[in-house]
Each structure stands twice: as C-alpha cells, then as structure tokens.
Write a protein that holds these residues in place. Structure first.
Motif, mmCIF file in Angstrom:
data_model
loop_
_atom_site.group_PDB
_atom_site.id
_atom_site.type_symbol
_atom_site.label_atom_id
_atom_site.label_comp_id
_atom_site.label_asym_id
_atom_site.label_seq_id
_atom_site.Cartn_x
_atom_site.Cartn_y
_atom_site.Cartn_z
ATOM 1 N N ALA A 1 0.826 -1.210 0.000
ATOM 2 C CA ALA A 1 0.000 0.000 0.000
ATOM 3 C C ALA A 1 0.861 1.261 0.000
ATOM 4 O O ALA A 1 0.507 2.274 -0.598
ATOM 5 C CB ALA A 1 -0.932 -0.006 1.207
ATOM 6 N N ARG A 2 1.988 1.182 0.694
ATOM 7 C CA ARG A 2 2.843 2.365 0.780
ATOM 8 C C ARG A 2 3.869 2.395 -0.354
ATOM 9 O O ARG A 2 4.726 3.275 -0.381
ATOM 10 C CB ARG A 2 3.600 2.374 2.111
ATOM 11 C CG ARG A 2 2.713 2.450 3.322
ATOM 12 C CD ARG A 2 3.475 2.000 4.548
ATOM 13 N NE ARG A 2 3.869 3.109 5.411
ATOM 14 C CZ ARG A 2 4.837 3.035 6.313
ATOM 15 N NH1 ARG A 2 5.544 1.926 6.429
ATOM 16 N NH2 ARG A 2 5.136 4.055 7.078
ATOM 17 N N GLY A 3 3.793 1.425 -1.261
ATOM 18 C CA GLY A 3 4.730 1.385 -2.379
ATOM 19 C C GLY A 3 6.167 1.197 -1.921
ATOM 20 O O GLY A 3 7.104 1.701 -2.531
ATOM 21 N N GLN A 4 6.332 0.459 -0.818
ATOM 22 C CA GLN A 4 7.670 0.214 -0.274
ATOM 23 C C GLN A 4 8.481 -0.625 -1.259
ATOM 24 O O GLN A 4 7.950 -1.537 -1.893
ATOM 25 C CB GLN A 4 7.540 -0.536 1.058
ATOM 26 C CG GLN A 4 8.587 -0.173 2.077
ATOM 27 C CD GLN A 4 8.172 1.044 2.895
ATOM 28 O OE1 GLN A 4 7.685 2.020 2.340
ATOM 29 N NE2 GLN A 4 8.360 0.980 4.194
ATOM 30 N N ASN A 5 9.739 -0.300 -1.365
ATOM 31 C CA ASN A 5 10.596 -1.007 -2.310
ATOM 32 C C ASN A 5 11.136 -2.297 -1.683
ATOM 33 O O ASN A 5 12.077 -2.275 -0.915
ATOM 34 C CB ASN A 5 11.756 -0.080 -2.712
ATOM 35 C CG ASN A 5 12.657 -0.711 -3.739
ATOM 36 O OD1 ASN A 5 12.214 -1.532 -4.527
ATOM 37 N ND2 ASN A 5 13.931 -0.331 -3.709
ATOM 38 N N THR A 6 10.512 -3.433 -2.013
ATOM 39 C CA THR A 6 11.012 -4.715 -1.508
ATOM 40 C C THR A 6 11.076 -5.704 -2.671
ATOM 41 O O THR A 6 10.599 -5.411 -3.759
ATOM 42 C CB THR A 6 10.089 -5.313 -0.427
ATOM 43 O OG1 THR A 6 8.846 -5.638 -1.038
ATOM 44 C CG2 THR A 6 9.875 -4.349 0.720
ATOM 45 N N ILE A 7 11.663 -6.861 -2.403
ATOM 46 C CA ILE A 7 11.751 -7.883 -3.448
ATOM 47 C C ILE A 7 10.434 -8.642 -3.496
ATOM 48 O O ILE A 7 10.118 -9.417 -2.594
ATOM 49 C CB ILE A 7 12.939 -8.826 -3.168
ATOM 50 C CG1 ILE A 7 14.227 -7.999 -3.134
ATOM 51 C CG2 ILE A 7 13.019 -9.912 -4.231
ATOM 52 C CD1 ILE A 7 15.430 -8.760 -2.649
ATOM 53 N N ILE A 8 9.671 -8.416 -4.531
ATOM 54 C CA ILE A 8 8.268 -8.831 -4.535
ATOM 55 C C ILE A 8 8.108 -10.353 -4.547
ATOM 56 O O ILE A 8 7.240 -10.885 -3.853
ATOM 57 C CB ILE A 8 7.489 -8.160 -5.704
ATOM 58 C CG1 ILE A 8 5.985 -8.334 -5.515
ATOM 59 C CG2 ILE A 8 7.945 -8.658 -7.045
ATOM 60 C CD1 ILE A 8 5.419 -7.450 -4.423
ATOM 61 N N TRP A 9 8.953 -11.085 -5.297
ATOM 62 C CA TRP A 9 8.750 -12.545 -5.355
ATOM 63 C C TRP A 9 9.004 -13.183 -3.987
ATOM 64 O O TRP A 9 8.351 -14.142 -3.598
ATOM 65 C CB TRP A 9 9.621 -13.192 -6.439
ATOM 66 C CG TRP A 9 11.094 -13.227 -6.142
ATOM 67 C CD1 TRP A 9 12.035 -12.354 -6.578
ATOM 68 C CD2 TRP A 9 11.800 -14.203 -5.343
ATOM 69 N NE1 TRP A 9 13.271 -12.697 -6.104
ATOM 70 C CE2 TRP A 9 13.162 -13.834 -5.344
ATOM 71 C CE3 TRP A 9 11.414 -15.345 -4.631
ATOM 72 C CZ2 TRP A 9 14.143 -14.552 -4.657
ATOM 73 C CZ3 TRP A 9 12.386 -16.075 -3.949
ATOM 74 C CH2 TRP A 9 13.734 -15.670 -3.962
#
Lengths: 164, 139
Positions: B112-120
């Motif tokens: 929701a906050r568009g945090q930059n993480t590794i999505i997979w």
C-alpha cells in the motif's frame, strides 16, 4: 483432577482468527512505536507506550469493576506467585536489547530473524515440558509442519525487506 | 559478534517468557489484568532505566504526531489477547500465528505504501504462511 499430563488438540478457528488479528494489531503498534522512536529514542518510545498502556488498561479495569460491582466474588483460584506479575520486566528488557542489536552489524533483519528463532525454540521447550504453571502440550505433527511453513515464510519476508 | 547474535536470540526468548508469564497471570485473574500489570511493571522498569540513562522528555517528543502516542493503547489489546491465546494454543502456535498475522498485514502495508522490496520473496513468504495457517487447522 483435570488431565494435566498433556493436551493435544487442533486449534479452533476462532482462536486462529484471533491470533492473526492480534498479529495485525502488532503491525500497527510497531508502526506507532517506531514513529515515536524516530522522533525521540527507542527507550522513550517504549516508556510512553507502557505508560499510556497502564493508564488505558487501568481505566478499562475500573470500568469492568463498576459493571461487576455487587456481583459475587469469583471462587478463589490457585495462589498467585509474585513472579506472575513480572512479565513486563521481560518485555521491557526486550526493547533495550533489540534497540541496541538493530543498530549493530546484525541490523534489523538479523535482529528480527534471530529473535524469531529464539522465540520459537523457547516456546517449543515451554510447550513440551510445561512452564510457568501452564499445562504442557505436545505439538502434533501438523503443528510442527505449520510452524516450519510459517517460519520459512516469515524469514523470506524479513529478508525481502532487508535486501532492498 | 557472537555476543550480539546471542543477545538477539535471547531477546526473542524474552518475548516468549513474557507471554508465558502473562498467560499464567491471565489464567488466575483475567487477560485485562495481566495486560495491566505487564504495562505497569514494564513502565516502572523502563522509568528506572530512563532515570539512569535517558531523558524523561527528549528533544522531539513534543513534535511527535498523535499516531506515535497511541501504540500503548494497541499494546493493551495485544498483550491481553496474547495472554488469552497462550493457554488455548500453546506457546509455539500462539507465537507462530501472531507472527503470521504480523507478516501478512506487514506485506499489505508495504504494498500500500509502495515500499521497495523484493516482490517474489514477499509473495513466496505469504504463500508459505497461508499454507502454514491452513495446515494448523488440519487433523
């Protein structure tokens, strides 16, 4: 005499939902407390959280007391040892330790992952042997599989955040 | 480094210890009373540490937004519910399901906050956790 040997039961749905929701509440609580820590210090953040919590819980207890006034006292249970009141010390200590390890070479990721390991290891020991007067409880095979899957998933998510 | 690793591991153990102790108090009294004592005793302990090492009103406290002040309210419910769960689910399943709920909502919040993480890795983690929760209900 109730069965104190061991208890092997499947978690009820309501208990699982309550636990998941409580975990969700923890996300919000951590968000709030770390916002305070960012403005001040981790120590002050934890101090105010405990202070506000004491007042709110105190008011809630007073409310319960008002509602139940005049009703018969519940039958006295077991003697309550002094240490049963001291869970808060352990919780306070956790804050002090983690706020120092999170700033060390371990960083937040390592602190969270190792903390999870420590939590689970002691929890299994407590369950298997029974501790602090709570009945022992041998985990079922499916409990252990569930535990492993949840831990693996959690580690993935913690490292997904730490690596970015 | 070995000491730091031990400390981080020990901090996790303290969480379990605290929950177990609060759970015992809840059995004898109530979940709300156990939460009250947890907060009051924790406050006293932290006040002593603050007297020695910190300031009771550090710089920036006045500028903190309202949301930063309400963690304690959530804490009352959190500790109370934890104390209620411990005798019912046991320490291990209580801890695991709390972490599961925390992680699932955490990932939603990150997205929701568009945090930059590794999505997979996030999605893989969510699938594993949901699988774990599902298995915990199986006979």
């Amino acid at each position: 005499m109730p069965d104190t040997s061991s208890r092997i039961a499947r978690p009820r749905l309501i208990e699982i939902i309550a636990a998941l929701a409580t975990g969700g509440l923890l996300t919000l609580m951590v968000l709030s407390n770390s916002m305070m820590a960012a403005h001040t210090t981790p120590l002050f953040s934890s101090l105010t959280a405990h202070g506000v919590g004491s007042v709110v819980a105190g008011i809630a207890l007073w409310g319960v007391w008002l509602l139940r006034r005049g009703q018969a006292e519940p039958i006295a249970k077991r003697h309550i040892p002094l240490w049963a009141y001291l869970g808060g010390i352990s919780g306070a200590l956790t804050v002090i330790i983690t706020s120092s390890t999170a700033n060390s070479a371990l960083a937040l990721t390592g602190t969270l992952a190792l903390g999870l390991a420590g939590q689970v290891v002691l929890a299994l020991i407590f369950d298997v042997f029974g501790a602090m007067g709570i009945e022992r409880r041998l985990p079922r095979k499916n409990d252990l599989i569930a535990l492993a899957a949840i831990i693996a998933g959690t580690i993935l998510i913690i490292f997904a955040r730490g690596a970015s | 480094m070995a000491l730091i690793i031990l400390l981080a591991f020990g901090a996790g153990m303290l969480i379990t210890l605290s929950r177990q102790i609060n759970g015992r108090l809840a059995i004898e009294t109530s979940a709300l009373q156990s939460s009250f004592w947890n907060h009051l005793v924790g406050f006293a302990a932290l006040a002593i540490v603050t007297m020695v090492a910190g300031s009771f009103w550090p710089e920036g406290a006045g500028g903190a937004p309202w949301f930063a002040w309400i963690g304690g309210i959530m804490g009352v419910a959190f500790v109370g519910l934890g104390s209620w769960l411990i005798p019912r689910l046991g320490a291990a399943m209580t801890g695991a399901l709390l972490v599961a709920g925390q992680m699932l909502t955490g990932v939603v919040l990150d997205l929701a906050r568009g945090q930059n993480t590794i999505i997979w890795m996030q999605i893989g983690g969510v699938i594993l956790i949901l699988l774990g929760v599902f298995i915990s209900r199986k006979k």
